[in-house]
Design a protein around this motif. Structure first.
Motif, short mmCIF file in Angstrom:
data_model
loop_
_atom_site.label_atom_id
_atom_site.label_comp_id
_atom_site.label_asym_id
_atom_site.label_seq_id
_atom_site.Cartn_x
_atom_site.Cartn_y
_atom_site.Cartn_z
N UNK A 40 30.15 -37.20 -26.62
CA UNK A 40 30.69 -36.47 -25.56
C UNK A 40 31.86 -36.07 -26.07
N UNK A 41 32.44 -34.83 -25.39
CA UNK A 41 33.76 -34.64 -25.73
C UNK A 41 33.94 -33.93 -27.01
N UNK A 42 32.85 -33.91 -27.87
CA UNK A 42 32.96 -33.24 -29.34
C UNK A 42 32.12 -32.26 -29.47
N UNK A 43 32.17 -31.55 -30.30
CA UNK A 43 31.47 -30.22 -30.86
C UNK A 43 31.77 -30.01 -32.35
N UNK A 44 30.63 -29.11 -32.81
CA UNK A 44 30.88 -28.64 -34.16
C UNK A 44 32.21 -28.14 -34.53
N UNK A 65 26.40 -29.06 -38.74
CA UNK A 65 27.09 -29.40 -37.51
C UNK A 65 26.55 -28.57 -36.30
N UNK A 66 26.03 -29.36 -35.32
CA UNK A 66 25.27 -28.63 -34.14
C UNK A 66 25.77 -29.18 -32.91
N UNK A 67 25.80 -28.14 -31.89
CA UNK A 67 26.02 -28.62 -30.72
C UNK A 67 24.62 -28.99 -29.83
N UNK A 68 24.63 -30.37 -29.23
CA UNK A 68 23.32 -30.61 -28.97
C UNK A 68 23.15 -30.30 -27.55
N UNK A 69 24.26 -29.71 -26.82
CA UNK A 69 24.12 -29.12 -25.36
C UNK A 69 24.38 -27.67 -25.77
N UNK A 70 23.52 -26.83 -24.71
CA UNK A 70 23.62 -25.44 -24.75
C UNK A 70 24.93 -25.18 -24.13
N UNK A 75 29.06 -26.40 -20.11
CA UNK A 75 30.05 -25.91 -18.95
C UNK A 75 29.68 -26.85 -17.70
N UNK A 76 28.48 -26.97 -17.39
CA UNK A 76 27.89 -27.92 -16.20
C UNK A 76 28.63 -29.51 -16.61
N UNK A 77 28.56 -29.85 -17.71
CA UNK A 77 28.71 -31.13 -18.24
C UNK A 77 30.36 -31.43 -17.94
N UNK A 81 29.47 -34.22 -15.58
CA UNK A 81 28.95 -35.32 -16.64
C UNK A 81 27.72 -35.62 -16.72
N UNK A 82 26.59 -34.83 -15.98
CA UNK A 82 25.16 -34.89 -16.17
C UNK A 82 24.45 -35.01 -17.40
N UNK A 83 25.00 -34.39 -18.38
CA UNK A 83 24.10 -34.34 -19.77
C UNK A 83 24.76 -34.94 -20.67
N UNK A 84 26.05 -35.44 -20.85
CA UNK A 84 26.42 -36.06 -21.79
C UNK A 84 25.81 -37.60 -22.32
N UNK A 85 25.54 -38.31 -21.11
CA UNK A 85 24.88 -39.64 -21.48
C UNK A 85 23.30 -39.34 -21.13
N UNK A 86 22.76 -38.37 -21.31
CA UNK A 86 21.31 -38.08 -21.36
C UNK A 86 20.71 -38.21 -22.52
N UNK A 87 20.57 -39.69 -22.98
CA UNK A 87 20.34 -39.94 -24.26
C UNK A 87 18.79 -39.60 -24.86
#
Length: 121
Positions: A40-44, A65-70, A75-77, A81-87
């Motif tokens: 969370x809070x990191x990206x490619x 190096x890939x962003x796991x969220x679109x 933006x929504x996260x 914070x709804x996606x970052x902890x969706x393991x």
């Protein structure tokens, strides 16, 4: 000393139910490939992740190096914070990416390692 050639590709990779943006760099020859699982809070685009990837490439490893969220999920996260902890979601996408690496010509046949921090780990 032989110069190492590298091939950088900015790709959109299908992973489960979405398409993810990735930077794929394959030195020639490559002895393996490392798939970065950003937390969370990191990206490619993270300077720290790009530094680590550069060191791995100098050691002869390809990096993804890939962003796991679109972008929309990111933006929504930021607001919810709804996606970052969706393991579960992140794990399904990582598995799909590993399968893609096995089929992608420059990385097919290479051993795959994962590098993760925070929720990416």
């Amino acid at each position: 000393m032989n110069a190492v050639r590298m091939n950088l590709e900015r790709l959109e990779i299908p992973a489960a139910d979405v398409v993810l943006e990735a930077d794929v760099v394959v030195p020639r020859p490559a002895s393996g490939v490392v798939l970065f699982a950003h937390g969370s809070g990191s990206s490619r685009h993270s300077p720290r992740n790009r530094y680590v990837a550069g060191e791995l490439r100098r050691a002869g490893l390809a990096t993804v190096l890939v962003d796991l969220l679109t972008p929309l999920e990111e933006e929504a996260d930021l607001r919810t914070g709804e996606f970052r902890f969706d393991v579960g979601r992140l794990a399904v996408r990582l598995a799909a990416l590993a399968g893609w690496l096995a089929r992608h010509e420059p990385t097919a046949g290479l051993r795959v390692g994962l590098f993760g921090a925070s929720t990416g780990a």
